[in-house]
Design a protein around this motif. Sequence first.
Motif, PDB file in Angstrom:
ATOM      1  N   THR A  83       0.603  -1.540   0.017  1.00  0.00           N
ATOM      2  CA  THR A  83      -0.030   0.396   0.063  1.00  0.00           C
ATOM      3  C   THR A  83       1.074   1.540  -0.403  1.00  0.00           C
ATOM      4  O   THR A  83       0.828   2.092  -1.217  1.00  0.00           O
ATOM      5  CB  THR A  83      -0.796  -0.178   1.210  1.00  0.00           C
ATOM      6  OG1 THR A  83      -1.430  -0.903   1.703  1.00  0.00           O
ATOM      7  CG2 THR A  83      -1.753   1.200   1.494  1.00  0.00           C
ATOM      8  N   TYR A  84       1.892   1.610   0.708  1.00  0.00           N
ATOM      9  CA  TYR A  84       2.982   2.410   0.619  1.00  0.00           C
ATOM     10  C   TYR A  84       3.289   2.573   0.013  1.00  0.00           C
ATOM     11  O   TYR A  84       3.886   3.921  -0.953  1.00  0.00           O
ATOM     12  CB  TYR A  84       4.002   2.220   2.514  1.00  0.00           C
ATOM     13  CG  TYR A  84       4.486   3.160   1.890  1.00  0.00           C
ATOM     14  CD1 TYR A  84       4.343   4.638   2.477  1.00  0.00           C
ATOM     15  CD2 TYR A  84       6.251   2.679   1.961  1.00  0.00           C
ATOM     16  CE1 TYR A  84       5.633   5.514   2.267  1.00  0.00           C
ATOM     17  CE2 TYR A  84       7.009   3.620   1.848  1.00  0.00           C
ATOM     18  CZ  TYR A  84       6.588   5.540   2.206  1.00  0.00           C
ATOM     19  OH  TYR A  84       7.693   5.937   2.573  1.00  0.00           O
ATOM     20  N   HIS A  85       3.987   1.526  -1.124  1.00  0.00           N
ATOM     21  CA  HIS A  85       4.500   1.615  -1.855  1.00  0.00           C
ATOM     22  C   HIS A  85       3.958   2.130  -3.668  1.00  0.00           C
ATOM     23  O   HIS A  85       4.183   2.854  -4.262  1.00  0.00           O
ATOM     24  CB  HIS A  85       5.583   0.272  -2.734  1.00  0.00           C
ATOM     25  CG  HIS A  85       6.722  -0.304  -3.209  1.00  0.00           C
ATOM     26  ND1 HIS A  85       6.693  -1.566  -3.706  1.00  0.00           N
ATOM     27  CD2 HIS A  85       6.570   0.963  -4.164  1.00  0.00           C
ATOM     28  CE1 HIS A  85       7.790  -1.038  -4.986  1.00  0.00           C
ATOM     29  NE2 HIS A  85       7.432   0.274  -5.153  1.00  0.00           N
ATOM     30  N   SER A  86       2.740   1.597  -3.498  1.00  0.00           N
ATOM     31  CA  SER A  86       1.942   2.301  -4.028  1.00  0.00           C
ATOM     32  C   SER A  86       1.683   3.411  -3.932  1.00  0.00           C
ATOM     33  O   SER A  86       1.318   4.400  -5.299  1.00  0.00           O
ATOM     34  CB  SER A  86       0.154   0.994  -4.840  1.00  0.00           C
ATOM     35  OG  SER A  86       0.527  -0.022  -4.615  1.00  0.00           O
ATOM     36  N   TRP A  87       0.989   4.237  -3.083  1.00  0.00           N
ATOM     37  CA  TRP A  87       1.246   5.159  -2.515  1.00  0.00           C
ATOM     38  C   TRP A  87       2.165   6.057  -3.117  1.00  0.00           C
ATOM     39  O   TRP A  87       2.160   7.386  -3.834  1.00  0.00           O
ATOM     40  CB  TRP A  87       0.972   5.311  -0.728  1.00  0.00           C
ATOM     41  CG  TRP A  87       1.094   6.594  -0.670  1.00  0.00           C
ATOM     42  CD1 TRP A  87      -0.564   7.638  -1.027  1.00  0.00           C
ATOM     43  CD2 TRP A  87       1.801   7.882  -0.500  1.00  0.00           C
ATOM     44  NE1 TRP A  87      -0.038   9.764   0.086  1.00  0.00           N
ATOM     45  CE2 TRP A  87       1.514   9.109   0.363  1.00  0.00           C
ATOM     46  CE3 TRP A  87       2.662   7.700   0.447  1.00  0.00           C
ATOM     47  CZ2 TRP A  87       1.685   9.855   0.783  1.00  0.00           C
ATOM     48  CZ3 TRP A  87       3.710   8.526   0.938  1.00  0.00           C
ATOM     49  CH2 TRP A  87       3.331  10.426   0.641  1.00  0.00           C
ATOM     50  N   LEU A  88       3.433   5.204  -3.174  1.00  0.00           N
ATOM     51  CA  LEU A  88       4.495   6.202  -3.657  1.00  0.00           C
ATOM     52  C   LEU A  88       4.175   6.282  -5.031  1.00  0.00           C
ATOM     53  O   LEU A  88       5.165   7.554  -5.040  1.00  0.00           O
ATOM     54  CB  LEU A  88       5.757   5.432  -3.263  1.00  0.00           C
ATOM     55  CG  LEU A  88       6.725   5.397  -1.969  1.00  0.00           C
ATOM     56  CD1 LEU A  88       7.072   5.113  -1.657  1.00  0.00           C
ATOM     57  CD2 LEU A  88       6.837   7.564  -1.592  1.00  0.00           C
ATOM     58  N   GLN A  89       4.186   6.006  -5.862  1.00  0.00           N
ATOM     59  CA  GLN A  89       4.403   5.854  -6.497  1.00  0.00           C
ATOM     60  C   GLN A  89       3.007   6.861  -7.792  1.00  0.00           C
ATOM     61  O   GLN A  89       3.635   7.277  -8.669  1.00  0.00           O
ATOM     62  CB  GLN A  89       3.489   4.092  -7.755  1.00  0.00           C
ATOM     63  CG  GLN A  89       5.317   3.656  -7.552  1.00  0.00           C
ATOM     64  CD  GLN A  89       4.825   2.076  -8.334  1.00  0.00           C
ATOM     65  OE1 GLN A  89       3.690   1.725  -8.991  1.00  0.00           O
ATOM     66  NE2 GLN A  89       6.148   1.796  -9.341  1.00  0.00           N
ATOM     67  N   ALA A  90       1.842   6.286  -6.670  1.00  0.00           N
ATOM     68  CA  ALA A  90       1.263   7.606  -7.297  1.00  0.00           C
ATOM     69  C   ALA A  90       1.377   9.287  -6.509  1.00  0.00           C
ATOM     70  O   ALA A  90       1.243   9.855  -7.516  1.00  0.00           O
ATOM     71  CB  ALA A  90      -0.321   7.261  -5.964  1.00  0.00           C
ATOM     72  N   THR A  91       2.050   8.831  -5.839  1.00  0.00           N
ATOM     73  CA  THR A  91       2.288  10.572  -5.469  1.00  0.00           C
ATOM     74  C   THR A  91       3.765  11.360  -4.957  1.00  0.00           C
ATOM     75  O   THR A  91       3.764  12.992  -5.143  1.00  0.00           O
ATOM     76  CB  THR A  91       2.245  10.812  -3.939  1.00  0.00           C
ATOM     77  OG1 THR A  91       2.911   9.661  -3.130  1.00  0.00           O
ATOM     78  CG2 THR A  91       0.344  10.309  -3.935  1.00  0.00           C
ATOM     79  N   SER A  92       4.713  10.693  -5.706  1.00  0.00           N
ATOM     80  CA  SER A  92       6.122  10.818  -5.602  1.00  0.00           C
ATOM     81  C   SER A  92       7.248  11.325  -6.808  1.00  0.00           C
ATOM     82  O   SER A  92       6.123  10.576  -8.225  1.00  0.00           O
ATOM     83  CB  SER A  92       6.834   9.672  -4.939  1.00  0.00           C
ATOM     84  OG  SER A  92       7.754   9.968  -4.850  1.00  0.00           O
TER      85      SER A  92
END
Length: 138
Positions: A83-92
């Motif tokens: 979840t954190y990894h997916s969030w990083l990809q979406a926002t970083s």
Amino acid sequence: MSRPAGPRDRWLLAGAAVVALVATAGSLFLSEVWGLYPCDLCWYQRILMYPLVVVLGVAAYETRPRVYRTVLPLSGVGLAVSTYHSWLQATSDGSCGFGGGCAAIQYRLEPLGLTVPNLALVAFALVTAAGVVLWRRA
């Protein structure tokens, strides 16, 4: 008092084992055949997913529904990391604090638009859901 294991438990365990096996084979295919380099967060997800293939496979063969005690910690942490990894990809912007390009997108499954961490998230969610069902039945 726990209830005896039934055929539904075996099917649920087998299904979760297949999900873990497909996720494991997919990650190995992407790195070993296509040459995509796994980032640090991908390695953590692999560390959490790979043992689930054996744990769930043996539990399905022996019909051991109480395996949720092993499955839920592994899949729950894997779910959080993916979840954190997916969030990083979406926002970083493509970098993270875990050794480099954790937010870089190397592959996207079309037409769904899912990245590798998104696929891991789906796999961990399915395995976690199976573990929760087994826990609730116990």
